[in-house]
Design a protein around this motif. Structure first.
Motif, short mmCIF file in Angstrom:
data_model
loop_
_atom_site.label_atom_id
_atom_site.label_comp_id
_atom_site.label_asym_id
_atom_site.label_seq_id
_atom_site.Cartn_x
_atom_site.Cartn_y
_atom_site.Cartn_z
N LYS A 63 -7.40 -11.48 7.22
CA LYS A 63 -7.68 -11.37 5.79
C LYS A 63 -6.53 -11.37 4.87
CE LYS A 63 -11.94 -8.88 6.22
NZ LYS A 63 -13.02 -7.89 5.74
N GLU A 64 -6.70 -12.15 3.53
CA GLU A 64 -5.73 -12.07 2.52
C GLU A 64 -5.35 -10.43 2.25
OE1 GLU A 64 -6.42 -16.64 0.93
OE2 GLU A 64 -6.61 -14.89 -0.35
N ARG A 65 -4.17 -10.52 1.87
CA ARG A 65 -3.90 -9.29 1.12
C ARG A 65 -4.57 -8.97 -0.10
NH1 ARG A 65 2.58 -8.04 0.96
NH2 ARG A 65 2.27 -8.39 2.98
N GLU A 66 -4.84 -7.78 -0.33
CA GLU A 66 -5.90 -7.34 -1.57
C GLU A 66 -5.06 -6.21 -2.25
OE1 GLU A 66 -9.74 -6.00 -0.99
OE2 GLU A 66 -9.05 -5.00 0.72
N LEU A 67 -5.20 -6.32 -3.58
CA LEU A 67 -4.79 -5.24 -4.42
C LEU A 67 -5.71 -4.00 -4.12
CD1 LEU A 67 -3.01 -3.94 -6.73
CD2 LEU A 67 -4.12 -4.86 -8.30
N VAL A 68 -5.15 -2.95 -3.84
CA VAL A 68 -6.20 -1.74 -3.85
C VAL A 68 -6.28 -0.74 -5.02
CG1 VAL A 68 -6.47 0.56 -2.47
CG2 VAL A 68 -5.80 -1.59 -1.31
N ALA A 69 -5.06 -0.35 -5.52
CA ALA A 69 -5.05 0.36 -6.72
C ALA A 69 -3.56 0.00 -7.46
CB ALA A 69 -5.17 1.81 -6.42
N ASP A 70 -3.72 0.30 -8.84
CA ASP A 70 -2.27 0.10 -9.47
C ASP A 70 -2.49 1.52 -10.56
OD1 ASP A 70 -3.96 -1.98 -10.98
OD2 ASP A 70 -2.84 -1.04 -12.38
N ILE A 71 -0.93 1.85 -11.06
CA ILE A 71 -0.84 2.89 -11.66
C ILE A 71 0.15 2.42 -12.85
CG2 ILE A 71 0.34 4.16 -10.29
CD1 ILE A 71 -0.91 6.66 -11.69
N THR A 72 -0.05 2.47 -14.03
CA THR A 72 0.88 2.01 -15.40
C THR A 72 2.07 3.14 -15.12
OG1 THR A 72 -0.22 3.07 -17.11
CG2 THR A 72 -0.64 0.76 -16.24
N SER A 73 3.14 2.78 -15.83
CA SER A 73 4.00 3.93 -16.09
C SER A 73 3.51 5.09 -17.06
CB SER A 73 5.26 3.16 -16.95
OG SER A 73 4.82 2.65 -18.14
#
Length: 120
Positions: free
Chosen positions: A43-53
């Motif tokens: 499978k392709e790489r997927e974004l799971v979660a992100d957090i801003t500064s």
């Protein structure tokens, strides 16, 4: 240069929990967003979660309510608390930060990946 060291992966039974950590080091100036991605076999790489500064977090629909991303700016570290794990969460998990250094402008930096396997 910037180095990212991930830890916390492993084998866990369905319904279990794991906590991933990713520590950044090197000649870092400032860190913007910090993210966790994953890539399952075939499978392709997927974004799971992100957090801003500023601490605002976003999640993929598949992990909402189960995963929590957090960061400790004093340690340049991002965490991913994973609860109620499912077999479909099995993947290599990569951390990624957007940062600048004393010598270069803003760029993306990646960790080496840590394996998470959910299986009975």
């Amino acid at each position: 240069q910037v180095q990212l060291v991930e830890s916390g992966g492993g084998l866990v039974q369905p319904g279990g929990s794991l906590r991933l950590s990713c520590a950044a080091s090197g000649s870092i100036g400032s860190i913007g967003s910090m993210r966790w991605h994953r890539q399952a076999p075939g499978k392709e790489r997927e974004l799971v979660a992100d957090i801003t500064s500023g601490g605002s977090a976003n999640y993929a629909d598949s992990v909402k309510g189960r995963f929590t991303i957090s960061r400790d700016n004093t340690k340049s570290t991002v965490y991913l608390q994973m609860n109620s794990l499912k077999p479909e969460d099995t993947a290599v998990y990569y951390c990624n930060i957007y940062a600048n250094t004393w010598r270069s402008s803003w760029s993306d930096y990646w960790g080496q990946g840590t394996q998470v396997t959910v299986s009975s």
